[in-house]
Write a protein that holds these residues in place. Structure first.
Motif, PDB file in Angstrom:
ATOM      1  N   ALA A  98       4.854   5.245   2.731  1.00 37.42           N
ATOM      2  CA  ALA A  98       5.902   4.631   4.916  1.00 37.42           C
ATOM      3  C   ALA A  98       5.613   3.063   4.648  1.00 37.42           C
ATOM      4  CB  ALA A  98       4.274   5.058   5.763  1.00 37.42           C
ATOM      5  N   PRO A  99       6.023   2.105   3.716  1.00 42.98           N
ATOM      6  CA  PRO A  99       6.029   0.959   3.798  1.00 42.98           C
ATOM      7  C   PRO A  99       6.278   0.203   5.503  1.00 42.98           C
ATOM      8  CG  PRO A  99       7.875   1.429   2.686  1.00 42.98           C
ATOM      9  CD  PRO A  99       7.176   2.848   2.964  1.00 42.98           C
ATOM     10  N   PRO A 100       5.611  -0.379   6.121  1.00 39.55           N
ATOM     11  CA  PRO A 100       5.669  -1.615   7.394  1.00 39.55           C
ATOM     12  C   PRO A 100       6.939  -2.282   7.542  1.00 39.55           C
ATOM     13  CG  PRO A 100       3.949  -2.575   6.248  1.00 39.55           C
ATOM     14  CD  PRO A 100       4.080  -1.234   4.991  1.00 39.55           C
ATOM     15  N   GLN A 101       7.032  -1.484   8.566  1.00 38.32           N
ATOM     16  CA  GLN A 101       8.893  -1.677   9.251  1.00 38.32           C
ATOM     17  C   GLN A 101      10.017  -1.169   8.558  1.00 38.32           C
ATOM     18  OE1 GLN A 101       8.796  -6.783   9.716  1.00 38.32           O
ATOM     19  NE2 GLN A 101       6.705  -6.311  10.406  1.00 38.32           N
ATOM     20  N   PHE A 102       9.863  -0.894   7.018  1.00 40.89           N
ATOM     21  CA  PHE A 102      11.128  -0.239   6.586  1.00 40.89           C
ATOM     22  C   PHE A 102      11.284   0.679   6.773  1.00 40.89           C
ATOM     23  CE2 PHE A 102      12.484   1.258   2.786  1.00 40.89           C
ATOM     24  CZ  PHE A 102      14.093   0.509   3.586  1.00 40.89           C
ATOM     25  N   MET A 103       9.525   1.532   6.585  1.00 42.95           N
ATOM     26  CA  MET A 103       9.517   2.851   7.700  1.00 42.95           C
ATOM     27  C   MET A 103       8.570   2.649   9.200  1.00 42.95           C
ATOM     28  SD  MET A 103      11.053   4.854   4.812  1.00 42.95           S
ATOM     29  CE  MET A 103      10.629   6.653   5.197  1.00 42.95           C
ATOM     30  N   ASP A 104       9.649   2.171   9.895  1.00 45.94           N
ATOM     31  CA  ASP A 104       8.763   2.301  11.007  1.00 45.94           C
ATOM     32  C   ASP A 104       7.907   3.004  11.876  1.00 45.94           C
ATOM     33  OD1 ASP A 104       7.985  -0.128  12.786  1.00 45.94           O
ATOM     34  OD2 ASP A 104       9.093  -0.282  13.912  1.00 45.94           O
ATOM     35  N   PHE A 105       7.071   3.074  12.094  1.00 46.78           N
ATOM     36  CA  PHE A 105       6.211   4.420  12.249  1.00 46.78           C
ATOM     37  C   PHE A 105       5.464   3.970  13.491  1.00 46.78           C
ATOM     38  CE2 PHE A 105       6.286   6.133   8.199  1.00 46.78           C
ATOM     39  CZ  PHE A 105       6.721   7.717   7.801  1.00 46.78           C
ATOM     40  N   ARG A 106       5.744   4.775  15.000  1.00 44.36           N
ATOM     41  CA  ARG A 106       5.135   4.500  15.918  1.00 44.36           C
ATOM     42  C   ARG A 106       4.540   5.408  16.053  1.00 44.36           C
ATOM     43  NH1 ARG A 106       5.006  -0.327  16.992  1.00 44.36           N
ATOM     44  NH2 ARG A 106       4.838  -0.453  14.345  1.00 44.36           N
ATOM     45  N   TYR A 107       3.016   5.661  16.286  1.00 51.51           N
ATOM     46  CA  TYR A 107       2.147   6.759  16.808  1.00 51.51           C
ATOM     47  C   TYR A 107       1.517   6.330  18.059  1.00 51.51           C
ATOM     48  CZ  TYR A 107       1.691   5.886  11.478  1.00 51.51           C
ATOM     49  OH  TYR A 107       2.365   5.767   9.834  1.00 51.51           O
ATOM     50  N   GLN A 108       1.322   7.948  18.243  1.00 54.41           N
ATOM     51  CA  GLN A 108       0.593   8.466  19.881  1.00 54.41           C
ATOM     52  C   GLN A 108       0.117   8.814  19.367  1.00 54.41           C
ATOM     53  OE1 GLN A 108       3.785  10.305  22.644  1.00 54.41           O
ATOM     54  NE2 GLN A 108       1.806   9.941  23.829  1.00 54.41           N
ATOM     55  N   ILE A 109      -1.716   9.241  19.794  1.00 52.34           N
ATOM     56  CA  ILE A 109      -2.485   9.928  19.813  1.00 52.34           C
ATOM     57  C   ILE A 109      -2.358  10.765  21.001  1.00 52.34           C
ATOM     58  CG2 ILE A 109      -4.898  10.189  19.099  1.00 52.34           C
ATOM     59  CD1 ILE A 109      -4.739   7.709  18.165  1.00 52.34           C
ATOM     60  N   THR A 110      -2.391  12.099  21.094  1.00 54.41           N
ATOM     61  CA  THR A 110      -3.327  12.741  22.648  1.00 54.41           C
ATOM     62  C   THR A 110      -4.421  13.256  22.797  1.00 54.41           C
ATOM     63  OG1 THR A 110      -1.033  14.004  21.964  1.00 54.41           O
ATOM     64  CG2 THR A 110      -2.754  15.010  23.747  1.00 54.41           C
ATOM     65  N   ASP A 111      -4.635  13.238  21.215  1.00 50.37           N
ATOM     66  CA  ASP A 111      -6.886  13.563  21.178  1.00 50.37           C
ATOM     67  C   ASP A 111      -6.917  13.654  20.424  1.00 50.37           C
ATOM     68  OD1 ASP A 111      -6.362  16.419  20.669  1.00 50.37           O
ATOM     69  OD2 ASP A 111      -6.491  16.656  22.503  1.00 50.37           O
ATOM     70  N   GLU A 112      -8.129  13.655  19.503  1.00 52.52           N
ATOM     71  CA  GLU A 112      -8.664  13.446  18.254  1.00 52.52           C
ATOM     72  C   GLU A 112      -8.300  14.107  17.126  1.00 52.52           C
ATOM     73  OE1 GLU A 112     -13.082  13.376  15.960  1.00 52.52           O
ATOM     74  OE2 GLU A 112     -12.584  14.575  17.569  1.00 52.52           O
ATOM     75  N   TYR A 113      -7.113  15.985  17.744  1.00 57.95           N
ATOM     76  CA  TYR A 113      -6.951  16.773  16.789  1.00 57.95           C
ATOM     77  C   TYR A 113      -5.478  16.527  16.696  1.00 57.95           C
ATOM     78  CZ  TYR A 113     -11.544  16.948  14.498  1.00 57.95           C
ATOM     79  OH  TYR A 113     -12.471  16.792  14.190  1.00 57.95           O
ATOM     80  N   HIS A 114      -4.465  15.990  17.925  1.00 61.41           N
ATOM     81  CA  HIS A 114      -3.400  15.900  18.495  1.00 61.41           C
ATOM     82  C   HIS A 114      -2.434  14.951  18.553  1.00 61.41           C
ATOM     83  CE1 HIS A 114      -5.577  19.932  19.496  1.00 61.41           C
ATOM     84  NE2 HIS A 114      -4.420  20.431  19.313  1.00 61.41           N
TER      85      HIS A 114
END
Length: 427
Positions: A98-114
């Protein structure tokens, strides 16, 4: 041409330790991208030999062998000691998958386990989409399902990564390219460690000791115990931490190569076919990575520049594992490849470097300057010593040309500024 008997070193044996903090921050994204391009180097040869379905199965097995091991190592190195989705996402940000930008992951955290993530841009998809839906499905369905879970279990055996939507894209220009949920449930059965990962944990590469991070460093971040950030800004890290990250990413290359070789061995008709495909993979990525490293650092094409790039190329390192060192001798470069290193004992890429087969080293040298040519090669004091000297112009190998079809060959990283912390929605 004989082997020189004296040398002046241009790079310390721990080559990354010679770089400034800014140089390290510049090359770490390059190292991560190089790891992603390993498959661009290898998979075309698998398709030619075995077809698409076998190629996909080898990809599954190589990543399932490697990713639990290198994720475990990065967690330990950077103090990522939690078992929640934020901890998993931190590891993905430092993963050659998942190299940065080339594989542009955008993360969201709902809670600790979701939580969830989307890929705003997927360079791997851009490479595969022109090949048709069958190849897209092989990558985004067949390969991703088991390998995502293999990566997740290094953080929590009860973690599952499941798609909301993924390619083939409908409509054809759909963005983001895919979306995935991550859930960890306490009453869920634990996933077992893949058998190939168990084997890998028993190899020398898994236990390799690298340079410890100086926890007392005051020039930047020394671990990743704080909040998850949207984009890692490596210039915010300490030089000591960056040295260790670079070494770990180089080791990720070696782990993936070992997983590839193990899966390939199960299908190859004999050792000759296995070594031929394995060497082609090695050659392609060696050349492309040298080219990008030289450009990223603005290295010269002379002997000093060549030695520096070879000492930084992750396919020949890290030096603690491979022992491979390039030195400048007058106007030539001498590369020393120990015959009894941990890498040799594990059976990885360096075993393919023999006096008769130095194609990966030639590709790496050609990428720095076209007139570098392999000369004498002989075993001396327990190491294969190879001289690289100026000669006739060398053509780019077909193996490197194959990697050039990837958009990663010309990808440019952007400065995204100070990263923002990602806080849980239900925090």
């Amino acid at each position: 041409m004989s082997i020189p008997t004296s040398a002046r070193n241009v790079s310390a044996r721990e080559s990354y330790a010679d770089l400034s903090k800014d140089q390290l921050a510049t090359i770490i994204p390059e190292l991560l991208l190089s790891g992603q391009l390993i498959d661009r180097s290898g998979m075309a040869h698998l398709i030619g030999a075995f077809g698409r379905e076998v190629m996909a199965q080898i990809a599954i097995e190589e990543w399932m062998a490697a990713s639990p091991v290198y994720t475990h190592r990065m967690r330990s190195a950077l103090g990522i000691d939690g078992d929640g989705v934020a901890d998993m996402f931190k590891c993905l940000q430092l993963d050659i998958g998942a190299p940065p930008q080339f594989m542009d992951f955008r993360y969201q955290i709902t809670d600790e386990y979701h939580g969830s993530f989307v890929l705003a841009h997927c360079g791997a998809l851009m490479d595969v989409e022109p090949m048709g839906d069958d190849y897209v499905t092989a990558m985004c369905h067949d390969i991703e399902d088991p390998t995502f879970d293999a990566t997740a279990i290094a953080t929590n055996r009860r973690a599952r990564i499941r798609p909301v939507h993924r390619p083939p894209r409908t409509p054809a220009d759909r963005s983001p390219h895919c979306e995935w949920t991550v859930t960890i449930e306490p009453d869920r059965d634990e996933l077992p460690l893949p058998a190939d990962a168990e084997w890998m944990f028993g190899m020398g590469v898994a236990a390799m000791e690298l340079t410890p991070i100086d926890a007392e460093s005051t020039d930047g971040v020394v671990d990743y115990r704080g909040p998850l950030v949207a984009d890692l800004q490596f210039r915010q890290w300490s030089r000591s931490a960056l040295i260790r990250i670079a070494q770990e990413v180089a080791l990720q290359h070696q782990l993936l190569a070992l997983g590839f070789e193990r899966a390939l061995s199960r299908r190859a008709v004999d050792a000759a076919q296995r070594d031929d495909i394995f060497r082609k993979q090695f050659t392609g990525i060696a050349g492309m990575t040298s080219e990008r490293l030289r450009a990223a650092l603005g290295s010269s094409g002379d002997a000093d520049g060549l030695a520096a790039v070879l000492n930084l190329n992750p396919v020949f390192g890290p030096v603690q594992y491979t022992g491979v060192v390039a030195d400048v001798v007058d106007d030539r470069v001498r590369v020393r490849i120990p015959q009894n290193s941990a890498a040799m004992r594990d059976g990885g890429w360096v075993t393919l470097l023999t006096a008769e087969h130095l194609e990966p080293l030639q590709a790496a040298a050609t990428a720095v300057e076209r007139h570098w040519s392999i000369g004498a090669a002989e075993v001396h004091d327990g190491a294969l010593e190879v001289v690289i000297a100026q000669g006739d112009s060398q053509a780019e190998s077909g193996e490197v040309a194959i990697v050039r079809f990837s958009s990663g060959a010309t990808f440019e990283f952007a400065d995204r500024g100070i990263p923002l912390s990602i806080t849980p929605v239900n925090g």
